[in-house]
Motif scaffolding. Structure first.
Motif, PDB file in Angstrom:
ATOM      1  N   VAL A 242       7.578   2.825   7.002  1.00 36.57           N
ATOM      2  CA  VAL A 242       7.532   2.886   5.541  1.00 36.57           C
ATOM      3  C   VAL A 242       8.943   2.764   4.963  1.00 36.57           C
ATOM      4  O   VAL A 242       9.887   3.346   5.504  1.00 36.57           O
ATOM      5  CB  VAL A 242       6.889   4.217   5.051  1.00 36.57           C
ATOM      6  CG1 VAL A 242       6.932   4.311   3.523  1.00 36.57           C
ATOM      7  CG2 VAL A 242       5.455   4.337   5.549  1.00 36.57           C
TER       8      VAL A 242
ATOM      9  N   ASP B 254       4.564  -2.192  -0.016  1.00 36.27           N
ATOM     10  CA  ASP B 254       3.236  -2.640   0.394  1.00 36.27           C
ATOM     11  C   ASP B 254       3.283  -4.094   0.856  1.00 36.27           C
ATOM     12  O   ASP B 254       4.166  -4.867   0.442  1.00 36.27           O
ATOM     13  CB  ASP B 254       2.248  -2.541  -0.777  1.00 36.27           C
ATOM     14  CG  ASP B 254       1.964  -1.102  -1.177  1.00 36.27           C
ATOM     15  OD1 ASP B 254       1.831  -0.267  -0.273  1.00 36.27           O
ATOM     16  OD2 ASP B 254       1.893  -0.828  -2.390  1.00 36.27           O
ATOM     17  N   CYS B 255       2.329  -4.456   1.691  1.00 35.75           N
ATOM     18  CA  CYS B 255       2.130  -5.867   2.012  1.00 35.75           C
ATOM     19  C   CYS B 255       1.564  -6.566   0.784  1.00 35.75           C
ATOM     20  O   CYS B 255       0.720  -6.010   0.077  1.00 35.75           O
ATOM     21  CB  CYS B 255       1.168  -6.017   3.194  1.00 35.75           C
ATOM     22  SG  CYS B 255       0.715  -7.746   3.540  1.00 35.75           S
ATOM     23  N   ARG B 256       2.023  -7.791   0.530  1.00 32.51           N
ATOM     24  CA  ARG B 256       1.561  -8.525  -0.640  1.00 32.51           C
ATOM     25  C   ARG B 256       0.158  -9.082  -0.464  1.00 32.51           C
ATOM     26  O   ARG B 256      -0.487  -9.464  -1.441  1.00 32.51           O
ATOM     27  CB  ARG B 256       2.537  -9.685  -0.944  1.00 32.51           C
ATOM     28  CG  ARG B 256       3.936  -9.230  -1.295  1.00 32.51           C
ATOM     29  CD  ARG B 256       4.900 -10.389  -1.417  1.00 32.51           C
ATOM     30  NE  ARG B 256       5.102 -11.078  -0.144  1.00 32.51           N
ATOM     31  CZ  ARG B 256       6.018 -12.046   0.038  1.00 32.51           C
ATOM     32  NH1 ARG B 256       6.798 -12.409  -0.960  1.00 32.51           N
ATOM     33  NH2 ARG B 256       6.151 -12.616   1.218  1.00 32.51           N
TER      34      ARG B 256
ATOM     35  N   SER C  24      -4.052  -4.443   2.165  1.00 28.19           N
ATOM     36  CA  SER C  24      -3.993  -3.054   1.689  1.00 28.19           C
ATOM     37  C   SER C  24      -3.355  -2.200   2.775  1.00 28.19           C
ATOM     38  O   SER C  24      -3.921  -1.215   3.257  1.00 28.19           O
ATOM     39  CB  SER C  24      -5.397  -2.549   1.357  1.00 28.19           C
ATOM     40  OG  SER C  24      -6.263  -2.696   2.478  1.00 28.19           O
TER      41      SER C  24
ATOM     42  N   LYS D 227       0.792  -0.942   4.466  1.00 30.19           N
ATOM     43  CA  LYS D 227       2.215  -0.826   4.217  1.00 30.19           C
ATOM     44  C   LYS D 227       2.977  -1.866   5.031  1.00 30.19           C
ATOM     45  O   LYS D 227       2.605  -2.195   6.157  1.00 30.19           O
ATOM     46  CB  LYS D 227       2.722   0.582   4.570  1.00 30.19           C
ATOM     47  CG  LYS D 227       2.000   1.712   3.826  1.00 30.19           C
ATOM     48  CD  LYS D 227       2.102   1.540   2.321  1.00 30.19           C
ATOM     49  CE  LYS D 227       1.295   2.598   1.595  1.00 30.19           C
ATOM     50  NZ  LYS D 227       1.218   2.319   0.139  1.00 30.19           N
TER      51      LYS D 227
ATOM     52  N   CYS E  69       4.355  -7.372   7.659  1.00 31.15           N
ATOM     53  CA  CYS E  69       3.012  -6.803   7.833  1.00 31.15           C
ATOM     54  C   CYS E  69       2.540  -7.080   9.251  1.00 31.15           C
ATOM     55  O   CYS E  69       2.524  -8.240   9.687  1.00 31.15           O
ATOM     56  CB  CYS E  69       2.045  -7.402   6.816  1.00 31.15           C
ATOM     57  SG  CYS E  69       0.345  -6.800   7.012  1.00 31.15           S
TER      58      CYS E  69
END
Length: 755
Positions: free
Chosen positions: A451, A462-464, A467, A469, A481
């Motif tokens: 994180v 966050d990953c684009r 859902s 991190k 990711c």
């Protein structure tokens, strides 16, 4: 080109070729044969929907349901060795059981080169053997090379070119008179890599190993599943080798050995090559080039390769003389395919062994609950299910002086870890460094930190597209990711509030490696995860350095948790396992116990005693209590009682209908209608079903969005496999006719392990 249908058949004298293709249509296609020599199982090139595809011939018939003017012709046929009837039988079972198009099932089982529109050419070699006795008069006193060649041919049933070349560089010239005279014959086979010289070290079997070998050899002729339950370091591999020595003594025999992961292949391959050097051995896994994979696959198909070691896809490799199958680490979830046809290689291996009438050995220190249940039966109820497998147990380590490591839990609350390491663990590592021993630190999380956090507004990276991190990879300066592979640069300031003070939170392999280099600057530290072993021979090189004593501390993920044997490794530190205790997955405790038992088994495999230190905030948790006692049988039996009470596998069978789309509303609509239709079918056919399957409402998985696709699933459950299969057959037909299927992606996962 057209598909077969139920229309009246048109009889003709023309030859019709029935072909399966790699398309998502569960049917065969008819083509005209323009006069080519075609056999069942051949690869052919045919026109399909404006393009050319490779297909496999399933039948040659003189009847078709389609008018001849509408049929297109086969364009090309390849003279590869065709697939055999046994392969088709296994693939047909898989297509039916996993409800996957048969054409895609067949084509996906082949190496990539056999799915391309080009001839598949492999390098060939000759095998030589004595055809008749050679008169002494033909061997002169000065023909020493010929005499040595003859002695070698008399010693072995067949000799490869490499074996003969080891006698003399002039072997071809020396042997030619015997070939011309018909005393020596040769046959051409697919080339295989020559093995290394046989090892002089052959360990003695202990009583348990000898009993296991004797039991399996006593039932070689016929199908029989064996569960070889042996503690880590108990010498299961030596049992495998002794079995192979007996089975391969028959020249018409082959053995398939399966491993769950690629990183286990080099060490296992080395041991088998050194002990069974007279038998051609090939490997099949995704780290091979496409040329190597084709070469090895064809060597197995031709019978030239006597030993095949491979990962899950190797279960479909044609082997005409298959006499024994072995699955090492049979509990591993890597045997379950998670895309395409969702087959489980362990279950497919059992079906294949039954079809061939050969024994199959499942080896593990922590068997899956399904295998444990099949080997022990239902012990809680009188008249319950009897064992299906035969259970063999190895309770002692193979090295006489080696003992199981002692396992301790370190309470991370008193005192808390600093940079991921508690004082007790640091002290234990320092002791090993002073004694010249090796340590392994296990953390199943790669990257630098899981994180990236803003302390001002609590923003998290966050990953684009998912859902999930984004994981910080500091050395590469990216957020990555681990689910979809998306990468983004590390922001200079918080995107939410502008705070420049962004901090990594948590530990992963890169950060632990950095900490160890700071705390123990004199130590030689190596990290083993997917990021460090991308090169083809990187893992083999690193393991060689470990065996040579050139590395003091290993930091790694589950790649190091099983299968490796380091004689000088006496300490294993487990850094972070508590997250698995919170998982909603009912299999989480089974997986965690197996993982910890496996990684703990890396310590103390030689003559030096081993120690395992587990950092946890819950040292009194029942799972850790069972782990300290190292009593898998008791732990498994307790888990089985829970599964029986909750009606989870292996007490029942499950299948999951998964769907994804760019909008969840479409997914929810599709899955809701699916569940209603499935329930309606069950209600209507309740009298004829052996059990009434339970269909749950649609739910979202833990990772609700993956690669910009919104996800959901419906779980179906039944106490009877046949009842569930009857439902699934109707359910798949319903889905294929549903108007929404063009807007969503769906997959049926039979015997699912992940949701």
């Amino acid at each position: 080109m057209c598909s077969t249908s139920a229309a009246p058949q048109v009889t003709t004298s023309a030859s019709i070729v029935r072909v399966v293709l790699d398309v998502p249509l569960d049917r065969e296609f008819d083509y005209l044969n323009p006069g080519l020599v075609i056999k069942v199982g051949n690869r052919v090139v045919v026109p399909f929907a404006g393009r050319q595809l490779v297909g496999i011939v399933m039948a040659l018939v003189n009847e078709t349901d389609i008018p001849l003017p509408k049929l297109k012709a086969v364009l090309q046929v390849f003279d590869d060795v065709p697939l055999d009837a046994a392969s088709f039988k296994l693939l047909r079972f898989c297509a039916d059981y996993y409800h996957y198009p048969f054409g895609q099932t067949v084509l996906s089982s082949l190496p990539l080169r056999l799915r391309q529109i080009k001839p598949a050419v492999s390098r060939k070699m000759w095998l030589y053997h004595l055809a008749q006795a050679v008169p002494d008069a033909l061997i002169g006193k000065r023909q020493q090379v010929l005499a040595r060649l003859l002695a070698l041919l008399q010693q072995h049933a067949e000799c490869s070119e490499a074996m003969l070349a080891a006698v003399s560089a002039t072997w071809r010239k020396a042997l030619q008179p015997l070939l011309d005279g018909g005393y020596v014959s040769r046959r051409e086979v697919i080339a295989t890599r020559p093995s290394m010289p046989a090892s002089a070290q052959v360990p003695e079997l202990n009583d348990e190993q000898a009993a296991a070998v004797e039991a399996i050899l006593g039932r070689l002729h016929g199908f029989q599943p064996w569960l070889l339950f042996g503690i880590t370091g108990s010498g299961k591999t030596e049992v495998y080798i002794r079995l192979l020595e007996k089975v391969l003594a028959d020249p018409q025999s082959q053995v398939l050995i399966m491993v769950p992961e690629i990183n286990l292949t080099p060490q296992l391959e080395s041991r088998f090559r050194s002990r069974l050097s007279e038998y051609a051995l090939v490997t099949l896994h995704s780290h091979l080039s496409e040329s190597e994979r084709l070469q090895n696959w064809q060597a197995a198909q031709s019978g030239a390769a006597r030993i095949v070691i491979g990962t899950r896809l190797s279960v479909f490799t044609p082997m005409p003389h298959l006499k024994l199958m072995i699955l090492d680490e049979e509990h591993d979830s890597s045997y379950k395919q998670q895309d395409g046809m969702r087959y489980h290689a362990r279950d497919v291996a059992l079906v294949r062994a039954k079809q061939h009438g050969v024994p199959v050995v499942l080896g593990s220190a922590t068997p899956s609950l399904e295998s444990w249940y099949n080997a022990t039966g239902d012990q809680e109820h009188a008249g319950g299910r009897k064992p299906i497998y035969r259970l063999l147990t190895l309770n002692k380590r193979a090295v006489a002086q080696a003992t199981l490591p002692r396992i301790f839990c370190i309470d991370t609350a008193h005192p808390p870890p600093e940079a991921g390491l508690t004082p007790l663990l640091k002290q234990a590592i320092e002791q090993r460094l002073q004694r010249g021993e090796q340590s392994l630190l296990f953390i199943n999380r790669r990257g630098y930190a899981p994180v990236l956090h803003c302390s001002a507004c609590q923003w998290l990276a966050d990953c684009r597209r998912c859902s999930a991190k984004a994981v910080l990879h500091l050395r590469q300066r990216v957020l990555r990711c681990h689910h979809c592979g998306d990468e983004q640069p590390i922001p200079l300031q918080c995107p939410s509030c502008g705070n420049p003070d962004l901090r990594p939170v948590g530990q992963a392999t890169q950060r632990i490696e950095e900490t160890l280099q700071q705390v123990f600057p004199q130590a030689r530290v190596a990290r083993v995860d997917r990021d460090t072993i991308q090169a083809k021979d990187a893992l083999t090189t690193l393991l060689s350095e470990v065996h040579a004593g050139e590395i003091d501390i290993l930091v790694g993920t589950q790649m190091l948790a099983k299968g490796h044997d380091f004689a000088n490794l006496t300490l294993v530190g487990v850094l972070d396992t508590d997250s698995a205790l919170y998982s909603p997955d009912y299999r989480a405790s089974e997986r965690l116990f197996a993982q910890l038992m496996q990684v703990a088994g890396r310590a103390g495999r030689g003559e030096k005693p081993g120690e395992v230190l587990i950092q946890t905030a819950f040292p009194q948790h029942p799972l850790f209590t069972a782990l300290r006692e190292q009593n898998y049988a008791e732990f498994a039996q307790a888990l089985l009682q829970e599964r029986m009470a909750m009606q989870f596998p292996p007490a029942t069978y499950i299948a999951v209908m998964k769907a994804e789309a760019t909008e969840y509303a479409l997914v929810n609509q599709f899955l809701t209608e699916f569940s209603l239709a499935a329930r309606a079918y069950v209600d209507q056919h309740a009298a004829t079903l052996p059990d009434q399957p339970l269909i749950y409402d649609p739910v979202r998985p833990g990772l609700a969005r993956l690669n910009r696709m919104e996800r959901g699933y419906v779980m179906m459950q039944s106490a009877h496999r046949n009842a569930l299969q009857q439902l699934l057959q109707v359910a798949v037909a319903w889905v294929r006719a549903h108007p929404l299927q063009a807007k969503i992606r769906w997959v049926l996962d039979v015997d699912a392990l992940e949701y």
